[in-house]
Motif scaffolding. Sequence first.
Motif, mmCIF file in Angstrom:
data_model
loop_
_atom_site.group_PDB
_atom_site.id
_atom_site.type_symbol
_atom_site.label_atom_id
_atom_site.label_comp_id
_atom_site.label_asym_id
_atom_site.label_seq_id
_atom_site.Cartn_x
_atom_site.Cartn_y
_atom_site.Cartn_z
ATOM 1 N N THR A 88 -9.742 -3.960 19.622
ATOM 2 C CA THR A 88 -9.789 -4.874 18.558
ATOM 3 C C THR A 88 -8.433 -5.474 18.363
ATOM 4 O O THR A 88 -8.195 -6.779 18.141
ATOM 5 C CB THR A 88 -10.324 -4.134 17.386
ATOM 6 N N GLY A 89 -7.322 -4.665 18.645
ATOM 7 C CA GLY A 89 -6.056 -5.423 18.520
ATOM 8 C C GLY A 89 -5.607 -6.456 19.401
ATOM 9 O O GLY A 89 -4.950 -7.679 19.080
ATOM 10 N N THR A 95 -5.614 -15.174 18.528
ATOM 11 C CA THR A 95 -5.225 -16.111 17.739
ATOM 12 C C THR A 95 -3.974 -16.101 16.623
ATOM 13 O O THR A 95 -3.409 -14.825 16.585
ATOM 14 C CB THR A 95 -6.551 -16.240 16.551
ATOM 15 N N ILE A 96 -3.579 -17.078 16.354
ATOM 16 C CA ILE A 96 -2.076 -16.718 15.396
ATOM 17 C C ILE A 96 -2.534 -16.259 14.297
ATOM 18 O O ILE A 96 -1.579 -15.436 13.782
ATOM 19 C CB ILE A 96 -1.676 -18.375 15.390
ATOM 20 N N ILE A 97 -3.613 -16.341 13.745
ATOM 21 C CA ILE A 97 -3.946 -15.817 12.337
ATOM 22 C C ILE A 97 -4.305 -14.322 12.373
ATOM 23 O O ILE A 97 -3.636 -13.599 11.573
ATOM 24 C CB ILE A 97 -5.309 -16.476 11.979
ATOM 25 N N GLY A 102 -3.918 -7.665 14.351
ATOM 26 C CA GLY A 102 -3.497 -6.979 15.781
ATOM 27 C C GLY A 102 -2.709 -5.754 15.594
ATOM 28 O O GLY A 102 -2.448 -4.875 16.100
ATOM 29 N N ILE A 103 -1.453 -6.254 15.186
ATOM 30 C CA ILE A 103 -0.250 -5.541 15.124
ATOM 31 C C ILE A 103 -0.647 -4.418 14.282
ATOM 32 O O ILE A 103 -0.310 -3.225 14.377
ATOM 33 C CB ILE A 103 1.063 -6.126 14.455
#
Length: 130
Positions: A88-89, A95-97, A102-103
């Motif tokens: 999932t990360g 995407t930028i959003i 993700g982090i």
Amino acid sequence: MKTILNVIWLVLCGFWMFLGYLLAGVLLCITIIGIPFGLAAFRIGVYALWPFGYTVVERRDAGAPSCVGNVLWLVLAGWWLALGHIATGIVLCVTIIGIPLGIANFKLIPVSLMPLGKEIVPSDQPFATR
């Protein structure tokens, strides 16, 4: 800001990761020996549901039983949950959003691998230092 991130997180991946932790907790609670592991799965599942505004700190009083328990957890459920966070990360970082989400997913990997001996506390409290 953390409320907005938590709501976006909940919709995109938090609910699904929570279901994974819930499933792992239920399966681990079937046996008496697995109950502590199941409780750890439920605790981290709630954290995976709404992570922004909370942090994970090491418990100073955790000893050798936590270390042994973490090895068992890693074999039984930890690596499956960590793979879910990695997948999932990566998808969120497309995407930028989704990059902050993700982090945050990648930051959940260590606690998903070894949850025993750690405590989840609000970030704004003074004892929430690393």
